[in-house]
Design a protein around this motif. Structure first.
Motif, PDB file in Angstrom:
ATOM      1  N   LYS A  88      -3.364 -34.365 -22.838  1.00  0.00           N
ATOM      2  CA  LYS A  88      -2.235 -34.269 -22.852  1.00  0.00           C
ATOM      3  C   LYS A  88      -1.371 -32.846 -23.224  1.00  0.00           C
ATOM      4  O   LYS A  88      -0.391 -32.704 -23.313  1.00  0.00           O
ATOM      5  CB  LYS A  88      -1.300 -35.670 -23.059  1.00  0.00           C
ATOM      6  CG  LYS A  88       0.194 -35.924 -23.056  1.00  0.00           C
ATOM      7  CD  LYS A  88      -0.308 -36.512 -24.986  1.00  0.00           C
ATOM      8  CE  LYS A  88      -0.179 -36.675 -25.992  1.00  0.00           C
ATOM      9  NZ  LYS A  88      -0.245 -37.281 -27.007  1.00  0.00           N
ATOM     10  N   ASP A  89      -1.955 -32.946 -23.713  1.00  0.00           N
ATOM     11  CA  ASP A  89      -1.604 -31.391 -25.048  1.00  0.00           C
ATOM     12  C   ASP A  89      -2.124 -30.150 -24.039  1.00  0.00           C
ATOM     13  O   ASP A  89      -0.492 -30.028 -24.394  1.00  0.00           O
ATOM     14  CB  ASP A  89      -2.757 -31.334 -25.880  1.00  0.00           C
ATOM     15  CG  ASP A  89      -2.808 -32.629 -27.441  1.00  0.00           C
ATOM     16  OD1 ASP A  89      -0.919 -33.580 -27.749  1.00  0.00           O
ATOM     17  OD2 ASP A  89      -3.281 -32.348 -28.068  1.00  0.00           O
ATOM     18  N   GLU A  90      -2.525 -29.899 -23.524  1.00  0.00           N
ATOM     19  CA  GLU A  90      -2.930 -28.931 -22.484  1.00  0.00           C
ATOM     20  C   GLU A  90      -1.730 -28.634 -21.455  1.00  0.00           C
ATOM     21  O   GLU A  90      -1.145 -27.671 -21.453  1.00  0.00           O
ATOM     22  CB  GLU A  90      -4.004 -28.724 -21.321  1.00  0.00           C
ATOM     23  CG  GLU A  90      -5.293 -28.332 -22.574  1.00  0.00           C
ATOM     24  CD  GLU A  90      -5.452 -27.103 -23.291  1.00  0.00           C
ATOM     25  OE1 GLU A  90      -4.608 -25.952 -23.015  1.00  0.00           O
ATOM     26  OE2 GLU A  90      -5.834 -27.599 -24.407  1.00  0.00           O
ATOM     27  N   LEU A  91      -0.903 -30.123 -20.968  1.00  0.00           N
ATOM     28  CA  LEU A  91      -0.418 -30.406 -20.094  1.00  0.00           C
ATOM     29  C   LEU A  91       1.246 -30.057 -20.675  1.00  0.00           C
ATOM     30  O   LEU A  91       2.215 -29.221 -19.684  1.00  0.00           O
ATOM     31  CB  LEU A  91      -0.032 -31.557 -19.352  1.00  0.00           C
ATOM     32  CG  LEU A  91      -1.384 -31.745 -18.650  1.00  0.00           C
ATOM     33  CD1 LEU A  91      -1.596 -33.056 -18.106  1.00  0.00           C
ATOM     34  CD2 LEU A  91      -1.291 -30.877 -17.840  1.00  0.00           C
ATOM     35  N   TYR A 107      -8.383 -43.092 -12.946  1.00  0.00           N
ATOM     36  CA  TYR A 107      -6.933 -44.106 -13.108  1.00  0.00           C
ATOM     37  C   TYR A 107      -6.776 -43.881 -13.674  1.00  0.00           C
ATOM     38  O   TYR A 107      -4.954 -44.589 -15.061  1.00  0.00           O
ATOM     39  CB  TYR A 107      -7.228 -44.920 -11.947  1.00  0.00           C
ATOM     40  CG  TYR A 107      -6.149 -46.154 -11.670  1.00  0.00           C
ATOM     41  CD1 TYR A 107      -5.297 -45.739 -11.004  1.00  0.00           C
ATOM     42  CD2 TYR A 107      -6.441 -47.572 -12.574  1.00  0.00           C
ATOM     43  CE1 TYR A 107      -4.150 -46.589 -10.826  1.00  0.00           C
ATOM     44  CE2 TYR A 107      -5.611 -48.338 -12.341  1.00  0.00           C
ATOM     45  CZ  TYR A 107      -4.125 -47.743 -11.721  1.00  0.00           C
ATOM     46  OH  TYR A 107      -3.709 -49.247 -10.894  1.00  0.00           O
ATOM     47  N   GLY A 108      -7.544 -44.280 -15.103  1.00  0.00           N
ATOM     48  CA  GLY A 108      -6.561 -44.239 -16.673  1.00  0.00           C
ATOM     49  C   GLY A 108      -6.365 -42.964 -16.843  1.00  0.00           C
ATOM     50  O   GLY A 108      -5.341 -43.829 -17.837  1.00  0.00           O
ATOM     51  N   LEU A 109      -6.322 -41.901 -16.322  1.00  0.00           N
ATOM     52  CA  LEU A 109      -5.917 -40.937 -17.197  1.00  0.00           C
ATOM     53  C   LEU A 109      -3.970 -41.381 -16.486  1.00  0.00           C
ATOM     54  O   LEU A 109      -3.504 -40.800 -17.415  1.00  0.00           O
ATOM     55  CB  LEU A 109      -6.366 -39.599 -16.955  1.00  0.00           C
ATOM     56  CG  LEU A 109      -5.485 -38.096 -16.829  1.00  0.00           C
ATOM     57  CD1 LEU A 109      -5.846 -38.138 -18.632  1.00  0.00           C
ATOM     58  CD2 LEU A 109      -6.486 -37.430 -16.493  1.00  0.00           C
ATOM     59  N   LEU A 113      -1.217 -40.808 -18.572  1.00  0.00           N
ATOM     60  CA  LEU A 113      -0.439 -39.738 -19.062  1.00  0.00           C
ATOM     61  C   LEU A 113       1.261 -39.938 -18.438  1.00  0.00           C
ATOM     62  O   LEU A 113       2.170 -39.740 -18.707  1.00  0.00           O
ATOM     63  CB  LEU A 113      -1.042 -38.310 -17.403  1.00  0.00           C
ATOM     64  CG  LEU A 113      -1.829 -38.174 -18.533  1.00  0.00           C
ATOM     65  CD1 LEU A 113      -2.235 -36.753 -17.515  1.00  0.00           C
ATOM     66  CD2 LEU A 113      -1.529 -37.537 -19.760  1.00  0.00           C
ATOM     67  N   GLU A 114       1.335 -40.872 -17.698  1.00  0.00           N
ATOM     68  CA  GLU A 114       2.765 -41.790 -17.368  1.00  0.00           C
ATOM     69  C   GLU A 114       2.857 -42.379 -18.599  1.00  0.00           C
ATOM     70  O   GLU A 114       4.221 -42.116 -17.952  1.00  0.00           O
ATOM     71  CB  GLU A 114       2.301 -42.719 -16.050  1.00  0.00           C
ATOM     72  CG  GLU A 114       1.292 -41.984 -14.320  1.00  0.00           C
ATOM     73  CD  GLU A 114       1.965 -42.758 -13.483  1.00  0.00           C
ATOM     74  OE1 GLU A 114       1.806 -44.111 -13.792  1.00  0.00           O
ATOM     75  OE2 GLU A 114       0.958 -42.358 -12.547  1.00  0.00           O
ATOM     76  N   LEU A 120       4.825 -37.385 -13.990  1.00  0.00           N
ATOM     77  CA  LEU A 120       3.983 -35.717 -13.206  1.00  0.00           C
ATOM     78  C   LEU A 120       4.293 -35.191 -13.116  1.00  0.00           C
ATOM     79  O   LEU A 120       3.661 -33.898 -12.472  1.00  0.00           O
ATOM     80  CB  LEU A 120       2.599 -36.036 -13.509  1.00  0.00           C
ATOM     81  CG  LEU A 120       2.161 -37.781 -14.176  1.00  0.00           C
ATOM     82  CD1 LEU A 120       0.820 -38.117 -13.975  1.00  0.00           C
ATOM     83  CD2 LEU A 120       2.155 -37.599 -16.080  1.00  0.00           C
ATOM     84  N   GLU A 121       5.464 -34.638 -11.821  1.00  0.00           N
ATOM     85  CA  GLU A 121       5.915 -33.729 -11.378  1.00  0.00           C
ATOM     86  C   GLU A 121       6.203 -32.818 -11.795  1.00  0.00           C
ATOM     87  O   GLU A 121       5.763 -31.675 -11.272  1.00  0.00           O
ATOM     88  CB  GLU A 121       6.514 -33.910  -9.862  1.00  0.00           C
ATOM     89  CG  GLU A 121       6.279 -35.502  -8.994  1.00  0.00           C
ATOM     90  CD  GLU A 121       7.226 -35.360  -8.126  1.00  0.00           C
ATOM     91  OE1 GLU A 121       8.036 -35.043  -8.344  1.00  0.00           O
ATOM     92  OE2 GLU A 121       6.328 -36.416  -7.144  1.00  0.00           O
TER      93      GLU A 121
END
Length: 328
Positions: A88-91, A107-109, A113-114, A120-121
């Motif tokens: 998440k931090d890198e994104l 799936y968990g990730l 993140l959502e 996420l797009e």
């Protein structure tokens, strides 16, 4: 050039053109090609690697020199630690990220993140899962490894060593005194217990993350049976399957096209060669027995072998059935 079609999952047989990379990989070297593409663009790759105690943890790599840590299958449950937060931090820093894990980890990730990032797009994320047989117990691995190493210092572990070929892969453990342990999966107790579903996670027996269509960008696997279905890609050094689940996956395959040989195959062929893509593992009949003997003082190898032992009558019946199937 592979044409886009976002409405369907498409499947390809792939080998890395670099034979050294392929020999270092579990199968055809497709993960390395995907990871290299991300790192070359200044991105970061998350996947399963060993720590100093030879436990399996998810970790980050941002250079080709360190990507070897994430290559090859690790037949142990991976500890995620704070990997989701790192992704998440890198994104949020607008870093390109590739995350590779089991279908349930991916799936968990995505759910995490959502929930934390929203749409996420807006982020440059590539997700890779694989056709998963199931995840073995960390406790069994730790006790088995202690027994095999016998207090020798370990310098390398490879669950998919290709000394005897890709199909007859071996568990290899190298020690600092120059000796090694090398045992084919056909006879190795730990690998046999894993393949015969003796000590998988409880959830693996009713996996909810199987199927052809997935939320990940890619699904990768070994192309078992390639010698029968696509013999021109078979040399017993490893051939991969890669499934693309969206246009982003197709776009990335086109970006790495110069590094791979690639042939499109049918989704039905994936099911024939890798049934775990749609089927959960069936619990071994002696699953409960195994966990009872885990509390005893016997060696781990003895516990596994006694649980997998087949009676004389059952062996005869299996032999007869094999002959009947062969003759029909």
């Amino acid at each position: 050039m592979i044409a886009s079609n976002s409405t369907i999952t498409r499947t390809f047989a792939v080998i890395n053109k670099n034979i050294d990379i392929r020999m270092q990989s579990s199968s055809g070297g497709i993960f390395y090609a995907l990871a290299k593409n991300v790192i070359d663009e200044g991105g970061i790759v998350f996947g399963a690697g060993f720590d100093k105690e030879w436990n399996v943890n998810h970790k980050a790599c941002s250079s080709l020199d360190s990507i070897d840590e994430l290559m090859r299958s690790k037949y142990v449950q991976s500890d995620m630690k704070n990997c989701f937060i790192q992704v998440k931090d890198e994104l949020k820093r607008h870093t390109k990220v590739l995350f590779c894990g089991t279908p349930c980890q991916v799936y968990g990730l995505l759910l995490f993140l959502e929930y934390t990032l929203g749409n996420l797009e807006e982020y440059d994320l590539i997700t890779v899962d694989f056709i998963c047989h199931g995840v073995p117990s960390r406790l069994v691995w730790r006790r088995y490894l202690q027994e095999i190493s016998n207090y020798q210092k370990i310098i390398n572990i490879n669950f998919r060593d290709k000394t005897f070929g890709w199909r007859n892969f071996s568990l290899r453990i190298d020690f600092d005194n120059g000796t090694k342990y090398l045992d084919s999966w056909h006879v190795n107790p730990y690998m046999q217990g894993f393949i015969k579903n003796l000590y998988l996670r409880e959830s693996c027996y009713e996996c909810r993350c199987r199927g052809i269509d997935r939320k990940s960008d890619f699904t990768i696997a070994d192309f078992w049976g390639v010698q029968e279905y696509l013999p021109e890609l078979f040399d017993d050094k490893g051939t991969s399957i890669i499934m693309t689940h969206n246009d982003n996956g197709v776009k990335i395959l086109n970006e790495i096209n110069s590094e791979i040989e690639i042939y499109e195959i049918s989704n039905e062929l994936v099911i024939k060669s890798n049934s775990p893509v749609v089927k959960s593992a069936k619990r071994h009949p002696k699953y409960e027995y195994f966990w009872r003997v885990m509390t005893t003082d016997s060696l781990m190898t003895q516990k596994i072998n006694s649980s997998l032992k087949i009676s004389f009558i059952k062996r005869i019946v299996k032999k007869i059935l094999r002959r009947i199937r062969k003759n029909n």
